[in-house]
Design a protein around this motif. Sequence first.
Motif, mmCIF file in Angstrom:
data_model
loop_
_atom_site.group_PDB
_atom_site.id
_atom_site.type_symbol
_atom_site.label_atom_id
_atom_site.label_comp_id
_atom_site.label_asym_id
_atom_site.label_seq_id
_atom_site.Cartn_x
_atom_site.Cartn_y
_atom_site.Cartn_z
ATOM 1 N N ASP A 81 0.078 14.624 -0.684
ATOM 2 C CA ASP A 81 1.615 13.770 -0.462
ATOM 3 C C ASP A 81 1.216 12.158 -0.468
ATOM 4 O O ASP A 81 0.355 11.734 -0.072
ATOM 5 N N GLY A 82 2.335 11.787 -0.775
ATOM 6 C CA GLY A 82 2.621 10.456 -0.713
ATOM 7 C C GLY A 82 3.460 9.638 -1.424
ATOM 8 O O GLY A 82 4.425 10.357 -2.259
ATOM 9 N N THR A 83 3.932 8.544 -1.046
ATOM 10 C CA THR A 83 4.872 7.514 -1.799
ATOM 11 C C THR A 83 4.303 6.264 -2.103
ATOM 12 O O THR A 83 3.587 5.693 -1.321
ATOM 13 N N ILE A 84 4.898 5.817 -3.264
ATOM 14 C CA ILE A 84 4.447 4.391 -3.767
ATOM 15 C C ILE A 84 5.583 3.750 -4.016
ATOM 16 O O ILE A 84 6.358 4.083 -4.711
ATOM 17 N N ARG A 85 5.956 2.730 -3.116
ATOM 18 C CA ARG A 85 6.961 2.036 -2.834
ATOM 19 C C ARG A 85 6.888 0.651 -3.748
ATOM 20 O O ARG A 85 5.905 0.118 -3.843
ATOM 21 N N PRO A 86 8.168 0.214 -4.393
ATOM 22 C CA PRO A 86 8.144 -0.952 -5.032
ATOM 23 C C PRO A 86 7.881 -2.081 -3.987
ATOM 24 O O PRO A 86 8.349 -2.072 -2.970
ATOM 25 N N GLY A 87 6.939 -2.980 -4.458
ATOM 26 C CA GLY A 87 6.669 -4.203 -3.718
ATOM 27 C C GLY A 87 5.341 -4.242 -2.984
ATOM 28 O O GLY A 87 5.140 -5.146 -2.285
ATOM 29 N N GLU A 88 4.963 -2.906 -2.996
ATOM 30 C CA GLU A 88 3.562 -2.970 -2.201
ATOM 31 C C GLU A 88 2.317 -2.968 -3.131
ATOM 32 O O GLU A 88 2.406 -2.439 -4.349
ATOM 33 N N LEU A 89 1.506 -3.271 -2.608
ATOM 34 C CA LEU A 89 0.216 -3.214 -3.434
ATOM 35 C C LEU A 89 -0.790 -2.161 -2.618
ATOM 36 O O LEU A 89 -1.292 -2.239 -1.300
#
Lengths: 253, 346
Positions: free
Chosen positions: A19-27
């Motif tokens: 599971d996971g989330t990749i959010r805008p603005g993050e590295l």
Amino acid sequence: MLTLHQAGLTNTPAIAPLDGTIRPGELLAIVGPNGAGKSTLLSMLSGFRSAEQGELHLDGKPLRAWPITELANRRALVAQQELPGFDWQTNELLSLGSNPSKSLVAALLDDLDITHLAKRSVLSLSGGERQRVMIARGACQLLSRCSPTAKEGGILLLDEPTSALDIGQQQRLMRQLRSWATQHHMAIVCVLHDLNLASTYADRVWLLHQGQRIDHGLPNQVLNPATIAKIYAAELQRIEGGTHGKPLLALAP
Amino acid sequence: MIAILNAYRYRMLIPVNRTTRVLAGLTAALLLALVWAAASGALGISLWEVLRGQEDPFSVQVWWQLRLPRLLLGVAVGAMLAGSGAAMQGLFRNPLADPTLLGLASGAGLFVALWIVFFQDSGAGSLYGQFAAGFLGALCVCLIVFGIAKRQGGGSAAVMTLLLAGLAINTLAGAGGGVLAFIASDEQLRQLSLWGMGTLTNALWRTTALALVLIAAALWLLMRSARELDLLQLGEATAHAAGLDASRLKHRVVVATSLGVGLCVALTGVIGFLGLLVPHCLRLWLGPSHRLLLPASMLGGALLLVVADTLARTIAAPAEIPVGLLTSLLGGPYFLYLLMRRNRAC
């Protein structure tokens, strides 16, 4: 925003469901030993290998339901050290996959310190120069294809973007990635071998081992010497009080 | 009204960009070559007199029924061979891919020979059977070559394997042709050897008209793939992320080249090296983008074949050298030169 719901691959090389989330603005940095499945995970995130278990959602819609051409507006991939077929000029190569404005191309060339290479043929460049050209191409695709009104700048997937760069260029590139992330609300996912780069520049880290994500979270939590030493089978020292108080790992002599 | 006409005229006169300039230049060269070719031959026919209707009926007949279809067939076959060479080189991301080298042409040739020896009857359908056999042969080889390429992945080892596979297919087809020649009747043998050397002699309106339509369709399919072939040069995973459906592209290019090359072989036998030579030289001049390279290769291939065929018709007139021999004499050494240069670079 890219979300994973128990997404995984069953065929070799396999990726255990995660599971996971990749959010805008993050590295986000993906780290792990050779053969841990980092590039495979990246190609699953990209949709090149579709998930065989679970589901990935991009902006609320299943990844596999996106038409390939529309997907290209939202995410770009820079694969590991691949030579382009035939001898392109840097300028031409940058506009493969999009139709960028001259000013965008100029800005990107400047961002990555390759303006002087604009007219050179790509096959004549050194490995590190070519790597920066390929990264510029990926960014170019996203920045010219994302609609200017979009709140999110898309997802840039980079497979070992620093592998051929000297330390000065590594620093400039990582800073540039951070600035793209904030400036354009881009989500940037990097496969990295240098744990100290991950520790210094990443917002979050996924640690992969044998196709399984065994830890994830803030760099200073995930990159602790005990775990890392075990997984990489290496002897390490943790040096406290690195830049901004972030811990650094060094090989024990 | 005049203003509109003027605007139109100036837009046509002032080349918009390099692409237009290059393509216009090649088209002009091709037209010049066609005029020259139309006026030369074993029989001294004046093109001007034919068009004015002043030439004697026999010459007029020869010009309309033999020379003109031959010119058009030369244009179509040249464009097809060079265009498919450019497309295959793009698809394999390798400048040494070529319908002859990879065995497409000889595969098509073997199937056509099989057709001539075993299935041909003297009916009207025989001609189209030959077309179909050529297409099937080229398609079979294409699938075999692709299977091998897929298993090998990228890299320079894959290139060697491809060329070796092409060599094996060429040898096999050659042997098959030999066996067929052995068991063929005298009449079939004559037909086989006339057709097999690679010549445009057999151009007749009946065959040429259909071939022109089908080849035009194949060329159109290739032209539609230009942008995608450019993308593919990034490598498959990266190209996919940049919006390329690689399997659709492969299917389209394979069908178009098999159809086109199969037809060309069925009509003219194997005319070698055009598909290697033309795109390679043009790429050095124009750069790798298929948006320019594909149409330029088609025009360049047509130009080269028309010129070569006219030379083949006239050098030893009234005898005629098979044009396939001429292109192979030109292309073989060039290919060797390429290999030598590549090795030095490594």
